[in-house]
Every structure is written in structure tokens, then in C-alpha cells.
Design an enzyme around this catalytic site. Sequence first.
Site, PDB file in Angstrom:
ATOM      1  N   GLN A 189      14.150  27.827 -37.288  1.00 17.77           N
ATOM      2  CA  GLN A 189      15.142  27.201 -38.133  1.00 17.77           C
ATOM      3  C   GLN A 189      14.580  27.050 -39.543  1.00 17.77           C
ATOM      4  OE1 GLN A 189      16.694  23.563 -36.443  1.00 17.77           O
ATOM      5  NE2 GLN A 189      16.665  24.362 -34.380  1.00 17.77           N
ATOM      6  N   ARG A 201       5.897  11.671 -39.166  1.00 19.44           N
ATOM      7  CA  ARG A 201       5.250  11.898 -37.867  1.00 19.44           C
ATOM      8  C   ARG A 201       3.928  11.151 -37.789  1.00 19.44           C
ATOM      9  NH1 ARG A 201       7.929  17.244 -38.270  1.00 19.44           N
ATOM     10  NH2 ARG A 201       6.233  18.079 -39.555  1.00 19.44           N
ATOM     11  N   ASP A 239      17.330  18.531 -27.419  1.00 25.17           N
ATOM     12  CA  ASP A 239      17.784  19.456 -28.453  1.00 25.17           C
ATOM     13  C   ASP A 239      18.767  20.436 -27.821  1.00 25.17           C
ATOM     14  OD1 ASP A 239      16.454  20.072 -31.441  1.00 25.17           O
ATOM     15  OD2 ASP A 239      17.644  21.711 -30.608  1.00 25.17           O
ATOM     16  N   ALA A 266      23.429  16.049 -28.714  1.00 20.49           N
ATOM     17  CA  ALA A 266      22.768  14.751 -28.798  1.00 20.49           C
ATOM     18  C   ALA A 266      23.637  13.605 -28.285  1.00 20.49           C
ATOM     19  CB  ALA A 266      22.344  14.476 -30.237  1.00 20.49           C
ATOM     20  N   ASP A 283      17.072  12.632 -35.757  1.00 22.31           N
ATOM     21  CA  ASP A 283      16.845  13.446 -36.959  1.00 22.31           C
ATOM     22  C   ASP A 283      17.813  14.617 -36.949  1.00 22.31           C
ATOM     23  OD1 ASP A 283      15.835  14.610 -39.230  1.00 22.31           O
ATOM     24  OD2 ASP A 283      14.051  15.435 -38.270  1.00 22.31           O
ATOM     25  N   CYS A 323      18.797  14.597 -43.960  1.00 20.27           N
ATOM     26  CA  CYS A 323      18.235  15.564 -44.902  1.00 20.27           C
ATOM     27  C   CYS A 323      19.325  16.084 -45.834  1.00 20.27           C
ATOM     28  CB  CYS A 323      17.547  16.713 -44.167  1.00 20.27           C
ATOM     29  SG  CYS A 323      18.531  17.500 -42.895  1.00 20.27           S
TER      30      CYS A 323
END
Length: 381
Positions: A189, A201, A239, A266, A283, A323
Site C-alpha cells: 500500500q 509505534r 485488516d 473493521a 488507524d 491521515c
Amino acid sequence: MLRVVVKPGKERKVRNFYPNLYRDELEEMPSQAGVAEAVATDGSFVAVGYLDPDSRIPFRAYRFDPGPLDRAFFLARFQRALRRREGMGQSYRLVHGEADGLPGLVVDRFGEVLVLQVRTRGMEALRGAWFPALLEVVSPKGVYERSDVEARRQEGLPERVGVVYGEVPGVLEVEEDGLLFSIPLVLAQKTGFYLDQRENRRLFEGLVRPGERVLDVYSYVGGFALRAARKGAYALAVDKDLEALSVLDRAALRLGFRVDILHGEALEVLKGLEGSFQHILLDPPTLVKRPEEVSPMKRHLVDLLREALRLLAPEGYLWLSTCSYYLKAEDLLEVARRAAADRGMRLRVHALTYQPRDHPWSLHVPESLYLKTLILQEDAL
């Protein structure tokens, strides 16, 4: 060099180092594309950039002093970018578009391999000048291009994916703080790995304790889940990308860690889960690319958070990232308050973080701030 005339008053934002001029901000512009000098109506210099009359942003400034957009110019830009990433290890973002003075170009470095994206007509047209300069500054073994993003399609440019220089392995080996991820480039990705979550993280791993339960939603290749497992916690990764989960599974096996995985969307997965987790990470990908998409996305995030809060252990931590430039920190706080109200829960803000320094945030380019992470803790009295 072409010449464009900026409408009165509109030159001020460019002189304050904002690179974009829109069609209704230009008094005069030629019909052909090319390197252009922008001037005010009194003839005074404003900037040098690339003019593309067919683009949604016809003029993008590259330099705010007179001069050419030649190899020497790009050499200086890349040298500055490299200098500012000193001490960041083997994997980092080398070029972050406008914030590095290179509109339309993103370059990630993974050791001796570069992965780049060209997002605008201007940067595509200037490839003959900047690409040799990039090779001279970095001296990579290979360069892989992932120019298949929506921004490029909006510019009317064809997709360009594949090796564009040297030798690039089929599997990208990404090392981060002792964890090794083997990511097949054809399946990767974005540019291969979410480098912008590196600091989060590390922060997360410092909070996790042995025996705790961690739910990593939108896990991709499990950057958070593997750190949890390394700390002796139980990790469940979710995922919808089976290939990414396969990368995570192989990495966990190689390290001798146990990470459980769940494949699916999700929200549906969250609705079906029971039990509690001391850490829950959300996220989601960039789902807001236009202002009109903000409201429906906020409703979706409320739904996600409501289900996540149901699973949050007493004094547990909930991480929510976006994001997207269009989703502000205030939006994250709002959706968290709405979801908490629906659950009748009290939360405190543990931290609000932003992107790391290899993804610079320019004061003069608001769009360069895109990553925001809200870290909440259950705070029952």
C-alpha cells in the site's frame, strides 16, 4: 520561461511561501504548459514554478527567488532534504512534497531502495531534471515507482508502477527498531510501509505491559501488533487486506511471536468481538479527500469508536488516527465525545500526536499537516 500575472492581492500568499495559485487567482496566463515566472500586476517578481492550464491548480511554485528549475536546483533541494533526515536510520521519508519545496513528489527510502510517487503534471514534466539529481544525491541501488494515486489521475496522468532505475528486489525488507517486515512491492500500500506512524509505534510499545490484550484494527502488516507481542502482550490484528495479514503472519513466525489475525471490515469485526482490551488502535486509511466527505466520515468514526469503547478495559487506551488533512484534531475530539456520550463513558486525553519530522509540516502550507492521532484513556471516577 513563460509568464503568468497574479491578480492584485493574491500574490501575498505566494510571497508568504504558499505554493499554489488557482485559476481565479490569475490575471493572465498562456495557454501552453511549462516552467513559468509569476509576477504581480506591477511586474514585480513573485515566484518560479510550473504552469499547467489544464490542472485544477494551474500554477505551483517551486522557488521563491528568480532562477531555473534545472538539475542544480533539484540537487540543492535533495541535499537539503537528506541533511534534515540525518540520524533517522535506514527507512524514512526523504521528500514530502510541498513541505520540502518539491510539489508533487514523494520519496521514501528503505535502505538502498527508493520508492517514489509523482503526483502532478509539473513534476512529471520536470523528471529529466530532478530524477538524475535524486540519483546523484542518494546513490540508490534501485528505484521503484508507485505513481498510481488519485491525485495523479486528477491531473490526467496515466499510472506508472514498476522499477525505474537499477535493481529492486521483489520483496521490500523494512527494518524498524529490530522488527523486520518483508513486504512484496506489488502488494504494498502507498509506498510500501506506513513510516509516518513510527513515533506512535514507539510511544505505544512504551505503554504496553506483559499480559495485556491489544486490538490492532486496520493493522496492515502489524506494526503495532508485533510491538505488543514483543512486550509479552496478546495481540489481535484486524485488516481486510489478506496479503498484508500474510506479511504480518510470516513476520510473527520468524520472530517467534504469537499474533492472532482476523480478516474483515473493521466495523463488522468490532461488532462481533467480545471481551476487553487494554489497548485498541484504530488507524483507518485516507477516506476523506474532499471537504464534503468530512461529515459522513465523522459519522462512520463515531460508529467505530462506539464499538471500540464497548471493548475497552478499565483504564485502557484507545488510539484514533486520521491521515487526512480535511479531518482536523478538533474533529477527532468531537467524534470521541459523541461516541463516549453514547456509551456513557468518561475519557481523558492522554496525548495528541502529529507526524514525525521526516514528514515535515510547513507553517505556510496547511495541507502538509495530515496525520493526527488522538490517544484516549478510560477515566471512570
